[in-house]
Design an enzyme around this catalytic site. Structure first.
Site, PDB file in Angstrom:
ATOM      1  N   ASP A   8       0.354  -1.054  -0.020  1.00  0.00           N
ATOM      2  CA  ASP A   8       0.177   0.159   0.426  1.00  0.00           C
ATOM      3  C   ASP A   8       1.008   1.649   0.509  1.00  0.00           C
ATOM      4  O   ASP A   8       2.203   0.880   0.217  1.00  0.00           O
ATOM      5  CB  ASP A   8      -0.565   0.409   1.236  1.00  0.00           C
ATOM      6  CG  ASP A   8      -1.309   1.482   1.201  1.00  0.00           C
ATOM      7  OD1 ASP A   8      -2.144   1.785   0.624  1.00  0.00           O
ATOM      8  OD2 ASP A   8      -2.022   1.524   2.892  1.00  0.00           O
ATOM      9  N   ASP A  10       0.171   4.952   1.315  1.00  0.00           N
ATOM     10  CA  ASP A  10      -0.013   5.846   2.326  1.00  0.00           C
ATOM     11  C   ASP A  10       0.026   5.319   3.652  1.00  0.00           C
ATOM     12  O   ASP A  10      -0.911   4.097   3.513  1.00  0.00           O
ATOM     13  CB  ASP A  10      -1.546   6.426   1.867  1.00  0.00           C
ATOM     14  CG  ASP A  10      -1.074   7.611   1.266  1.00  0.00           C
ATOM     15  OD1 ASP A  10      -0.208   7.970   0.010  1.00  0.00           O
ATOM     16  OD2 ASP A  10      -1.894   8.413  -0.266  1.00  0.00           O
ATOM     17  N   TYR A  19      -5.085  12.727   0.932  1.00  0.00           N
ATOM     18  CA  TYR A  19      -4.826  12.748   0.101  1.00  0.00           C
ATOM     19  C   TYR A  19      -3.825  13.799  -0.041  1.00  0.00           C
ATOM     20  O   TYR A  19      -3.497  14.327  -0.958  1.00  0.00           O
ATOM     21  CB  TYR A  19      -6.265  13.878  -0.306  1.00  0.00           C
ATOM     22  CG  TYR A  19      -7.972  13.273  -0.345  1.00  0.00           C
ATOM     23  CD1 TYR A  19      -7.515  12.074  -0.821  1.00  0.00           C
ATOM     24  CD2 TYR A  19      -8.970  13.279   0.760  1.00  0.00           C
ATOM     25  CE1 TYR A  19      -8.773  11.877  -0.645  1.00  0.00           C
ATOM     26  CE2 TYR A  19      -9.358  13.366   1.103  1.00  0.00           C
ATOM     27  CZ  TYR A  19     -10.060  12.251   0.209  1.00  0.00           C
ATOM     28  OH  TYR A  19     -11.296  11.233   0.348  1.00  0.00           O
ATOM     29  N   THR A  50      -2.789   1.594  -4.730  1.00  0.00           N
ATOM     30  CA  THR A  50      -3.368   2.495  -4.441  1.00  0.00           C
ATOM     31  C   THR A  50      -4.072   2.922  -4.582  1.00  0.00           C
ATOM     32  O   THR A  50      -4.912   3.165  -5.216  1.00  0.00           O
ATOM     33  CB  THR A  50      -2.550   3.410  -3.869  1.00  0.00           C
ATOM     34  OG1 THR A  50      -2.794   5.108  -3.627  1.00  0.00           O
ATOM     35  CG2 THR A  50      -1.341   3.751  -5.041  1.00  0.00           C
ATOM     36  N   GLN A  52      -6.889   5.800  -5.245  1.00  0.00           N
ATOM     37  CA  GLN A  52      -6.421   7.317  -5.166  1.00  0.00           C
ATOM     38  C   GLN A  52      -7.808   8.312  -6.244  1.00  0.00           C
ATOM     39  O   GLN A  52      -7.752   8.788  -7.135  1.00  0.00           O
ATOM     40  CB  GLN A  52      -5.462   7.089  -6.621  1.00  0.00           C
ATOM     41  CG  GLN A  52      -4.807   7.153  -5.866  1.00  0.00           C
ATOM     42  CD  GLN A  52      -3.197   8.148  -4.855  1.00  0.00           C
ATOM     43  OE1 GLN A  52      -3.719   9.548  -4.793  1.00  0.00           O
ATOM     44  NE2 GLN A  52      -3.055   7.728  -4.236  1.00  0.00           N
ATOM     45  N   SER A  53      -8.562   7.922  -5.051  1.00  0.00           N
ATOM     46  CA  SER A  53     -10.297   8.828  -5.241  1.00  0.00           C
ATOM     47  C   SER A  53     -10.194  10.280  -5.616  1.00  0.00           C
ATOM     48  O   SER A  53     -10.962  10.779  -5.655  1.00  0.00           O
ATOM     49  CB  SER A  53     -11.433   8.407  -4.270  1.00  0.00           C
ATOM     50  OG  SER A  53     -11.346   8.739  -2.992  1.00  0.00           O
ATOM     51  N   CYS A  88      -6.046   2.803  -8.596  1.00  0.00           N
ATOM     52  CA  CYS A  88      -7.597   3.255  -9.224  1.00  0.00           C
ATOM     53  C   CYS A  88      -7.967   4.870  -8.269  1.00  0.00           C
ATOM     54  O   CYS A  88      -7.819   4.409  -7.637  1.00  0.00           O
ATOM     55  CB  CYS A  88      -8.896   2.200  -8.091  1.00  0.00           C
ATOM     56  SG  CYS A  88      -9.931   3.217  -8.734  1.00  0.00           S
ATOM     57  N   HIS A  90     -10.914   6.319  -9.022  1.00  0.00           N
ATOM     58  CA  HIS A  90     -12.674   6.174  -8.927  1.00  0.00           C
ATOM     59  C   HIS A  90     -12.697   6.320  -8.032  1.00  0.00           C
ATOM     60  O   HIS A  90     -12.383   6.149  -7.024  1.00  0.00           O
ATOM     61  CB  HIS A  90     -12.957   4.931  -8.959  1.00  0.00           C
ATOM     62  CG  HIS A  90     -12.903   4.841 -11.188  1.00  0.00           C
ATOM     63  ND1 HIS A  90     -12.044   3.661 -12.114  1.00  0.00           N
ATOM     64  CD2 HIS A  90     -12.789   5.824 -11.416  1.00  0.00           C
ATOM     65  CE1 HIS A  90     -11.498   4.465 -13.190  1.00  0.00           C
ATOM     66  NE2 HIS A  90     -12.204   5.444 -13.277  1.00  0.00           N
ATOM     67  N   CYS A  96     -15.467  -0.046  -8.867  1.00  0.00           N
ATOM     68  CA  CYS A  96     -14.751  -0.372  -9.802  1.00  0.00           C
ATOM     69  C   CYS A  96     -13.985  -1.875  -9.590  1.00  0.00           C
ATOM     70  O   CYS A  96     -13.556  -1.903  -7.855  1.00  0.00           O
ATOM     71  CB  CYS A  96     -13.690   0.701  -9.423  1.00  0.00           C
ATOM     72  SG  CYS A  96     -12.279   0.236 -11.041  1.00  0.00           S
ATOM     73  N   ASP A 119      -1.499  -0.726   5.840  1.00  0.00           N
ATOM     74  CA  ASP A 119      -2.036  -0.126   7.097  1.00  0.00           C
ATOM     75  C   ASP A 119      -3.679   0.189   7.888  1.00  0.00           C
ATOM     76  O   ASP A 119      -3.824   0.390   8.281  1.00  0.00           O
ATOM     77  CB  ASP A 119      -1.118   1.470   7.402  1.00  0.00           C
ATOM     78  CG  ASP A 119      -2.051   2.015   6.394  1.00  0.00           C
ATOM     79  OD1 ASP A 119      -2.319   2.134   4.998  1.00  0.00           O
ATOM     80  OD2 ASP A 119      -1.907   3.362   6.961  1.00  0.00           O
TER      81      ASP A 119
END
Ligand SMILES: [Zn+2]
Length: 174
Positions: A8, A10, A19, A50, A52-53, A88, A90, A96, A119
């Site tokens: 992962d 972050d 973010y 990761t 990433q929305s 991703c 979304h 998704c 984490d």
């Protein structure tokens, strides 16, 4: 069969703050370089996965994400580690296939030695959904039903792998 070390981002590679879209918000957990190297030397392929929305939310752009990823990839490379980054962009409600806890980002031929380090419980659930046996959580506060091991911090994992001294002696290039 290729052994995979899924990471992962972050909370594992960099500090988990909400973010992270730009370099100003990217703070390294340098221990991960030592950990990744240890597994590369054992013929693992390193793959970052990761959610990433923040991209679809408009907090940062896909280009910002590429720039940050290129920086991260280069830091690993300078330390002789090749990584692949999967993401991703979304929103959760789109459900998704690639967004964790769905398995799109880890949909590889499974090796029984594959490892997922994250984490959050969602990482451990993803790993479980993807039939990964070694599901390692690094978190001070998070509990987990799905982790196979829980470490309070990166240092605990370094100690267990016997590479804490190596970490202290390393001169990281970044
Ligand atoms: Zn997606």
């Amino acid at each position: 069969m290729t052994k995979k070390l899924y990471l992962d981002r972050d909370g594992i590679i960099n500090e988990h703050i909400p973010y992270v879209g730009t370099l100003e918000r990217f703070f390294w957990h340098f221990e991960i370089i030592t950990i990744a190297k240890y597994f590369v030397e054992k013929n693992y392929k390193v793959i970052v996965v990761t959610n990433q929305s923040g991209i679809e939310r408009g907090y940062y752009s896909l280009f910002d994400f590429y720039k940050l990823s290129r920086y991260m990839i280069n830091v690993f490379l300078k330390n002789d580690i090749e990584i692949e980054v999967r993401a991703c962009p979304h929103l959760p409600e789109k459900n998704c296939f690639y967004r964790k806890p769905n398995i799109g980002m880890i949909n590889d031929i499974r090796d029984k030695e594959d490892i997922f380090i994250g984490d959050k419980e969602i990482d451990m659930l993803t790993a479980k959904n993807g039939n990964i046996k070694k599901r390692w959580l690094i978190s001070k506060k998070e509990t987990s039903k799905h982790a196979s091991k829980i470490y309070k911090c990166h240092k605990e994992l370094l100690l267990e792998l016997g590479i804490y001294e190596k970490f202290l002696k390393n001169n990281y290039i970044y």
